[in-house]
Design an enzyme around this catalytic site. Structure first.
Site, PDB file in Angstrom:
ATOM      1  N   GLU A  45       0.824  -1.207   0.000  1.00  0.00           N
ATOM      2  CA  GLU A  45       0.000   0.000   0.000  1.00  0.00           C
ATOM      3  C   GLU A  45       0.862   1.262   0.000  1.00  0.00           C
ATOM      4  O   GLU A  45       2.099   1.196   0.104  1.00  0.00           O
ATOM      5  CB  GLU A  45      -0.951  -0.042   1.204  1.00  0.00           C
ATOM      6  CG  GLU A  45      -1.876  -1.247   1.097  1.00  0.00           C
ATOM      7  CD  GLU A  45      -2.915  -1.323   2.200  1.00  0.00           C
ATOM      8  OE1 GLU A  45      -2.768  -0.646   3.232  1.00  0.00           O
ATOM      9  OE2 GLU A  45      -3.893  -2.077   1.989  1.00  0.00           O
ATOM     10  N   ASN A  46       0.193   2.393  -0.144  1.00  0.00           N
ATOM     11  CA  ASN A  46       0.892   3.674  -0.214  1.00  0.00           C
ATOM     12  C   ASN A  46       0.033   4.745   0.449  1.00  0.00           C
ATOM     13  O   ASN A  46      -1.210   4.651   0.410  1.00  0.00           O
ATOM     14  CB  ASN A  46       1.131   4.029  -1.693  1.00  0.00           C
ATOM     15  CG  ASN A  46       2.114   5.160  -1.857  1.00  0.00           C
ATOM     16  OD1 ASN A  46       1.783   6.324  -1.683  1.00  0.00           O
ATOM     17  ND2 ASN A  46       3.342   4.813  -2.180  1.00  0.00           N
ATOM     18  N   ALA A  47       0.681   5.758   1.033  1.00  0.00           N
ATOM     19  CA  ALA A  47      -0.062   6.872   1.639  1.00  0.00           C
ATOM     20  C   ALA A  47      -0.967   7.534   0.608  1.00  0.00           C
ATOM     21  O   ALA A  47      -2.020   8.083   0.958  1.00  0.00           O
ATOM     22  CB  ALA A  47       0.913   7.884   2.238  1.00  0.00           C
ATOM     23  N   SER A  48      -0.581   7.490  -0.646  1.00  0.00           N
ATOM     24  CA  SER A  48      -1.462   7.880  -1.744  1.00  0.00           C
ATOM     25  C   SER A  48      -2.225   6.619  -2.145  1.00  0.00           C
ATOM     26  O   SER A  48      -1.754   5.803  -2.950  1.00  0.00           O
ATOM     27  CB  SER A  48      -0.633   8.429  -2.914  1.00  0.00           C
ATOM     28  OG  SER A  48      -1.494   8.740  -3.987  1.00  0.00           O
ATOM     29  N   TYR A  49      -3.383   6.399  -1.509  1.00  0.00           N
ATOM     30  CA  TYR A  49      -4.024   5.078  -1.459  1.00  0.00           C
ATOM     31  C   TYR A  49      -4.141   4.385  -2.821  1.00  0.00           C
ATOM     32  O   TYR A  49      -3.989   3.184  -2.942  1.00  0.00           O
ATOM     33  CB  TYR A  49      -5.431   5.182  -0.861  1.00  0.00           C
ATOM     34  CG  TYR A  49      -5.497   5.691   0.558  1.00  0.00           C
ATOM     35  CD1 TYR A  49      -4.412   5.588   1.431  1.00  0.00           C
ATOM     36  CD2 TYR A  49      -6.662   6.283   1.038  1.00  0.00           C
ATOM     37  CE1 TYR A  49      -4.484   6.063   2.733  1.00  0.00           C
ATOM     38  CE2 TYR A  49      -6.750   6.750   2.335  1.00  0.00           C
ATOM     39  CZ  TYR A  49      -5.660   6.650   3.184  1.00  0.00           C
ATOM     40  OH  TYR A  49      -5.746   7.116   4.462  1.00  0.00           O
ATOM     41  N   GLU A  56      -1.872 -10.247  -5.930  1.00  0.00           N
ATOM     42  CA  GLU A  56      -1.852 -11.040  -7.166  1.00  0.00           C
ATOM     43  C   GLU A  56      -1.022 -10.332  -8.227  1.00  0.00           C
ATOM     44  O   GLU A  56      -0.215 -10.941  -8.930  1.00  0.00           O
ATOM     45  CB  GLU A  56      -3.277 -11.224  -7.696  1.00  0.00           C
ATOM     46  CG  GLU A  56      -4.218 -11.923  -6.736  1.00  0.00           C
ATOM     47  CD  GLU A  56      -4.949 -10.966  -5.803  1.00  0.00           C
ATOM     48  OE1 GLU A  56      -4.336  -9.990  -5.328  1.00  0.00           O
ATOM     49  OE2 GLU A  56      -6.132 -11.213  -5.545  1.00  0.00           O
TER      50      GLU A  56
HETATM   51  N1  THU Z   1      -6.251  -6.551  -2.232  1.00  0.00           N
HETATM   52  C1  THU Z   1      -5.411  -7.468  -2.785  1.00  0.00           C
HETATM   53  O1  THU Z   1      -4.199  -7.472  -2.526  1.00  0.00           O
HETATM   54  N2  THU Z   1      -5.943  -8.381  -3.645  1.00  0.00           N
HETATM   55  C2  THU Z   1      -7.264  -8.453  -3.963  1.00  0.00           C
HETATM   56  O2  THU Z   1      -7.641  -9.195  -4.851  1.00  0.00           O
HETATM   57  C3  THU Z   1      -8.232  -7.658  -3.190  1.00  0.00           C
HETATM   58  C4  THU Z   1      -7.657  -6.464  -2.523  1.00  0.00           C
HETATM   59  C5  THU Z   1      -5.668  -5.569  -1.301  1.00  0.00           C
HETATM   60  C6  THU Z   1      -5.650  -4.156  -1.805  1.00  0.00           C
HETATM   61  C7  THU Z   1      -5.545  -3.388  -0.509  1.00  0.00           C
HETATM   62  O3  THU Z   1      -4.172  -3.344  -0.112  1.00  0.00           O
HETATM   63  C8  THU Z   1      -6.294  -4.256   0.492  1.00  0.00           C
HETATM   64  O4  THU Z   1      -6.400  -5.533  -0.110  1.00  0.00           O
HETATM   65  C9  THU Z   1      -7.686  -3.740   0.849  1.00  0.00           C
HETATM   66  O5  THU Z   1      -8.417  -3.465  -0.289  1.00  0.00           O
END
Ligand code: THU
Length: 131
Positions: A45-49, A56
């Site tokens: 993830e990133n602070a800039s969501y 995957e």
């Molecule tokens: N996320 C995944 O890594 N894979 C998915 O298929 C669904 C969502 C992550 C994105 C974000 O970091 C977190 O789950 C919540 O949405």
């Protein structure tokens, strides 16, 4: 240990490496090539969501950037009561690189599993054949 059990363990192991300070929702993936190589993925993830990258796609981008384009199996793990459901963007990336019949194993908490295929996750998919 069976190969599939090993792939599931790799996906579950990724949950601890996921970088999820904002959602606290870790996801792990294990992408297997046709010649048996394994690429682990986790969400970053990133602070800039909006820049966050799913587990995957991390696995696919790691593999493709190493020259891999032939895949045989994908395992996705989450800390979800039911087997985790991959997002639409990741389904489209699966469609780009995988045969429609490729198995995808979804894993939730306590090892609960659901067996799907790429086509089962994304029916009537858009691919290069549509261009
Ligand atoms: N996320 C995944 O890594 N894979 C998915 O298929 C669904 C969502 C992550 C994105 C974000 O970091 C977190 O789950 C919540 O949405």
């Amino acid at each position: 240990m069976t190969a599939k059990k090993e792939w599931i363990d790799v996906a579950i192991d990724a949950l601890d490496k996921a970088y999820v300070p904002y959602s606290h929702f870790p996801v792990g993936a294990c992408l297997v090539t046709k010649d048996g190589k394994i690429y682990q993925g986790l969400n970053i993830e990133n602070a800039s969501y909006g820049l966050s990258n799913c587990a995957e796609r991390t696995a696919f981008f790691k593999a493709v950037s190493e020259g891999e384009k032939e895949f045989s199996h994908l395992v996705i793990a989450g800390h979800t009561p039911q087997p985790i459901s991959p997002c639409g963007a990741c389904r489209q990336v699966m469609a780009e690189f995988c045969e429609p019949s490729m198995p995808v194993t979804l894993v939730g908490d306590n090892g609960v599993q659901k067996e799907m295929t790429v086509e089962g996750l994304l029916p009537y998919m858009f691919t290069d054949k549509d261009l």
